[in-house]
Design a protein around this motif. Structure first.
Motif, mmCIF file in Angstrom:
data_model
loop_
_atom_site.group_PDB
_atom_site.id
_atom_site.type_symbol
_atom_site.label_atom_id
_atom_site.label_comp_id
_atom_site.label_asym_id
_atom_site.label_seq_id
_atom_site.Cartn_x
_atom_site.Cartn_y
_atom_site.Cartn_z
ATOM 1 N N LEU A 1 25.085 -22.326 -33.759
ATOM 2 C CA LEU A 1 23.547 -21.907 -32.943
ATOM 3 C C LEU A 1 22.516 -22.577 -33.800
ATOM 4 C CD1 LEU A 1 24.233 -18.546 -31.199
ATOM 5 C CD2 LEU A 1 24.357 -20.888 -30.321
ATOM 6 N N ALA B 1 19.975 -25.602 -32.685
ATOM 7 C CA ALA B 1 18.477 -25.024 -32.600
ATOM 8 C C ALA B 1 17.959 -26.117 -33.458
ATOM 9 C CB ALA B 1 18.236 -23.744 -32.992
ATOM 10 N N ARG C 1 26.304 -20.779 -24.695
ATOM 11 C CA ARG C 1 25.314 -20.276 -25.474
ATOM 12 C C ARG C 1 24.628 -21.169 -26.390
ATOM 13 N NH1 ARG C 1 24.727 -14.976 -29.657
ATOM 14 N NH2 ARG C 1 22.400 -15.083 -29.573
ATOM 15 N N THR C 2 25.531 -22.178 -27.036
ATOM 16 C CA THR C 2 25.254 -23.386 -27.910
ATOM 17 C C THR C 2 24.138 -24.402 -27.026
ATOM 18 O OG1 THR C 2 27.172 -23.222 -29.076
ATOM 19 C CG2 THR C 2 26.038 -25.149 -29.170
ATOM 20 N N THR D 1 22.289 -23.385 -24.413
ATOM 21 C CA THR D 1 21.177 -22.641 -24.178
ATOM 22 C C THR D 1 20.288 -22.978 -25.453
ATOM 23 O OG1 THR D 1 22.247 -21.382 -22.491
ATOM 24 C CG2 THR D 1 20.306 -20.507 -23.745
ATOM 25 N N VAL D 2 20.896 -22.708 -26.587
ATOM 26 C CA VAL D 2 19.980 -22.743 -27.860
ATOM 27 C C VAL D 2 19.479 -24.032 -28.166
ATOM 28 C CG1 VAL D 2 19.967 -22.304 -30.274
ATOM 29 C CG2 VAL D 2 20.996 -20.531 -28.806
ATOM 30 N N GLY E 1 19.855 -16.420 -25.355
ATOM 31 C CA GLY E 1 18.816 -16.972 -26.258
ATOM 32 C C GLY E 1 18.276 -18.037 -26.037
ATOM 33 N N GLU F 1 14.082 -17.515 -26.651
ATOM 34 C CA GLU F 1 13.614 -17.042 -27.782
ATOM 35 C C GLU F 1 12.560 -18.282 -28.489
ATOM 36 O OE1 GLU F 1 17.233 -16.355 -30.043
ATOM 37 O OE2 GLU F 1 17.643 -14.413 -28.782
#
Length: 140
Positions: free
Chosen positions: A10, A14, A67-68, A70-71, A137, A140
């Motif tokens: 992650l 990012a 999730r990866t 998304t971040v 996430g 964020e």
């Protein structure tokens, strides 16, 4: 890694997304520079488009399901692409140069346009999809 730290994948997502977004922002502002009392159209467009895109992400199942991704796309790519610091500095410079009307139009216009863009993009996702995205996430 300490407890509560994000997984390395992650952090890498990012960082990679942020680097790509920041380079894209720099390239656009370099290609369409603002001079003196001119309205900062490139930063304005970057922030409006970025706000719209970030608000649109929850509509995509692929984004919500990873999730990866998304971040990478949310705080990474679009976080690096949009810019509060340039917006603030350009507003300050306009005020310091005595261009109060342009500065006020820029500050208020950016805020209103970004909120409208987010509201429009919000129409393509449900409240549940936005909650899933936030949980992964992406905001964020």
């Amino acid at each position: 890694m300490t407890a509560g730290s994000p997984p390395a994948r992650l952090l890498a997502a990012a960082a990679a997304g942020g680097a790509i977004g920041a380079v894209a922002r720099w390239a656009l502002t370099d290609a369409f520079p603002t001079h003196g009392p001119d309205f900062p159209w490139s930063t304005f467009a970057i922030n409006v488009v970025g706000s719209f895109a970030l608000a649109l992400l929850p509509a995509f199942a692929a984004v919500r399901g990873s999730r990866t991704l998304t971040v990478f796309l949310g705080p990474g790519l679009l976080g690096g692409f949009t810019t509060l610091s340039a917006y603030s500095e350009q507003s300050r410079a306009l005020l310091a140069g005595g261009h109060t009307t342009v500065a006020v139009l820029y500050v208020v216009g950016t805020l209103v346009a970004c909120l409208v863009a987010v509201r429009l993009a919000d129409q393509w996702s449900t409240a549940r999809q936005r909650r899933v995205f936030a949980h992964e996430g992406g905001d964020e």
